[in-house]
Design an enzyme around this catalytic site. Sequence first.
Site, PDB file in Angstrom:
ATOM      1  N   ARG A  79       0.509   3.095 -10.912  1.00  0.00           N
ATOM      2  CA  ARG A  79       1.652   2.427 -10.011  1.00  0.00           C
ATOM      3  C   ARG A  79       2.905   1.796 -10.770  1.00  0.00           C
ATOM      4  O   ARG A  79       3.661   1.373 -10.289  1.00  0.00           O
ATOM      5  CB  ARG A  79       1.081   1.741  -9.097  1.00  0.00           C
ATOM      6  CG  ARG A  79       0.254   2.865  -8.115  1.00  0.00           C
ATOM      7  CD  ARG A  79      -0.502   1.573  -7.219  1.00  0.00           C
ATOM      8  NE  ARG A  79       0.129   1.589  -5.959  1.00  0.00           N
ATOM      9  CZ  ARG A  79      -0.285   2.108  -4.753  1.00  0.00           C
ATOM     10  NH1 ARG A  79      -1.476   2.751  -4.753  1.00  0.00           N
ATOM     11  NH2 ARG A  79       0.397   1.985  -3.533  1.00  0.00           N
ATOM     12  N   ARG A 120       5.328  -3.219   0.774  1.00  0.00           N
ATOM     13  CA  ARG A 120       4.708  -2.103   0.093  1.00  0.00           C
ATOM     14  C   ARG A 120       5.944  -0.915  -0.431  1.00  0.00           C
ATOM     15  O   ARG A 120       5.803  -0.743  -1.620  1.00  0.00           O
ATOM     16  CB  ARG A 120       3.480  -1.554   0.700  1.00  0.00           C
ATOM     17  CG  ARG A 120       2.411  -2.254   0.912  1.00  0.00           C
ATOM     18  CD  ARG A 120       1.281  -2.029   1.845  1.00  0.00           C
ATOM     19  NE  ARG A 120       0.941  -0.811   1.591  1.00  0.00           N
ATOM     20  CZ  ARG A 120       0.415  -0.125   2.843  1.00  0.00           C
ATOM     21  NH1 ARG A 120       0.068  -0.488   3.951  1.00  0.00           N
ATOM     22  NH2 ARG A 120      -0.200   1.159   2.641  1.00  0.00           N
ATOM     23  N   ARG A 151      -6.354  -1.605   8.379  1.00  0.00           N
ATOM     24  CA  ARG A 151      -6.233  -2.345   7.053  1.00  0.00           C
ATOM     25  C   ARG A 151      -5.159  -3.447   7.229  1.00  0.00           C
ATOM     26  O   ARG A 151      -4.244  -3.528   8.029  1.00  0.00           O
ATOM     27  CB  ARG A 151      -5.565  -1.265   6.144  1.00  0.00           C
ATOM     28  CG  ARG A 151      -6.453  -0.579   5.389  1.00  0.00           C
ATOM     29  CD  ARG A 151      -5.728   0.678   4.633  1.00  0.00           C
ATOM     30  NE  ARG A 151      -4.799   0.565   3.641  1.00  0.00           N
ATOM     31  CZ  ARG A 151      -4.099   1.253   2.832  1.00  0.00           C
ATOM     32  NH1 ARG A 151      -4.578   2.351   2.778  1.00  0.00           N
ATOM     33  NH2 ARG A 151      -3.189   0.828   2.155  1.00  0.00           N
ATOM     34  N   LYS A 180      -0.764  10.642   0.195  1.00  0.00           N
ATOM     35  CA  LYS A 180      -1.658  11.093  -1.090  1.00  0.00           C
ATOM     36  C   LYS A 180      -3.343  11.102  -0.761  1.00  0.00           C
ATOM     37  O   LYS A 180      -3.656  12.174  -1.121  1.00  0.00           O
ATOM     38  CB  LYS A 180      -1.533   9.801  -2.121  1.00  0.00           C
ATOM     39  CG  LYS A 180       0.030   9.582  -2.481  1.00  0.00           C
ATOM     40  CD  LYS A 180       0.271   8.426  -3.312  1.00  0.00           C
ATOM     41  CE  LYS A 180      -0.242   6.824  -2.900  1.00  0.00           C
ATOM     42  NZ  LYS A 180       0.725   6.420  -1.772  1.00  0.00           N
ATOM     43  N   ARG A 206      -1.510   5.593  12.324  1.00  0.00           N
ATOM     44  CA  ARG A 206      -2.680   5.205  11.756  1.00  0.00           C
ATOM     45  C   ARG A 206      -3.456   3.871  12.368  1.00  0.00           C
ATOM     46  O   ARG A 206      -4.535   3.881  12.641  1.00  0.00           O
ATOM     47  CB  ARG A 206      -2.624   5.053  10.091  1.00  0.00           C
ATOM     48  CG  ARG A 206      -4.030   4.431   9.474  1.00  0.00           C
ATOM     49  CD  ARG A 206      -4.092   4.800   7.990  1.00  0.00           C
ATOM     50  NE  ARG A 206      -3.106   4.228   7.321  1.00  0.00           N
ATOM     51  CZ  ARG A 206      -2.641   4.126   5.993  1.00  0.00           C
ATOM     52  NH1 ARG A 206      -3.424   5.350   5.454  1.00  0.00           N
ATOM     53  NH2 ARG A 206      -2.209   3.393   5.208  1.00  0.00           N
TER      54      ARG A 206
END
Length: 210
Positions: free
Chosen positions: A88, A150, A139, A13, A127
């Site tokens: 969401r 998640r 993160r 996204k 990542r």
Amino acid sequence: MILILLGAPGAGKGTQAERLVKSRSIPQLSTGDMLRAAIASGSSLGKKVKAIMDRGDLVSDAVIEEIVTARIAEPDCEKGFILDGAVRTVIQAEMIDRALAKAKRAIDAVILLEVDEPALQRRLANRVNEAQAAKRTVRPDDNPETFKKRQEVYRAQTAPLIPYYESQEKLKRVNGMGTVLEVATAVDAALDGAREKKAPKKPRQSEAKS
Ligand code: AP5
Ligand code: MG
């Protein structure tokens, strides 16, 4: 143009939103980025949401309503904006629809980036590796355990938005499994289709039936 980018954590996204900011000249509204900025600034909002985000849960709909409605009222959103992971839950979707209706505006299209779970896991691992190699902070929610959580939260609380936007005829499914460029091309094709559907082009004289 008002767009929503929908998709599981790691679906791309943010990557696609960044490109659309340049090509469509409208701002990206990522609630994830806004909340991380609040945490970094040490604000009371940041203190309130840190533990929730670190464990992979969703921040309350009330907090999201406050930050999103304030942000979309800013002058740079007049021409349109991209909601990147900012809707969401169905409650949030209804809240955005209401806020936009008050301003006589509406969402034009919802792009759903479809990526399978093994690919999402590979992207997360990449990542993390890239951040570590570049000595950037990883993160706190980018670890296999929280990432799994998640994904579960996405399936339980965010995936119901798929039938919600399908029933509004706004949902565009895009195969998110290709390269960044391939996905970008598919997003553009889906959006241009959305625009044509909203305002059908007049047939040229030669195409018109006599
Ligand atoms: P948020 O920051 O929105 O995170 P997310 O949706 O969980 O997922 P990501 O940002 O990690 O994924 P992405 O889809 O943007 O993919 P990206 O482009 O980065 O939210 C974080 C937290 O904030 C939530 O868990 C929640 O607690 C809270 N929150 C935020 N909004 C909320 C809301 N509205 N309500 C309640 N709580 C909220 O790509 C991922 C990786 O893949 C990158 O490394 C990228 O380079 C790579 N990549 C991208 N595209 C491709 C491709 N085509 N091929 C290969 N690699 C690719
Ligand atoms: Mg993101």
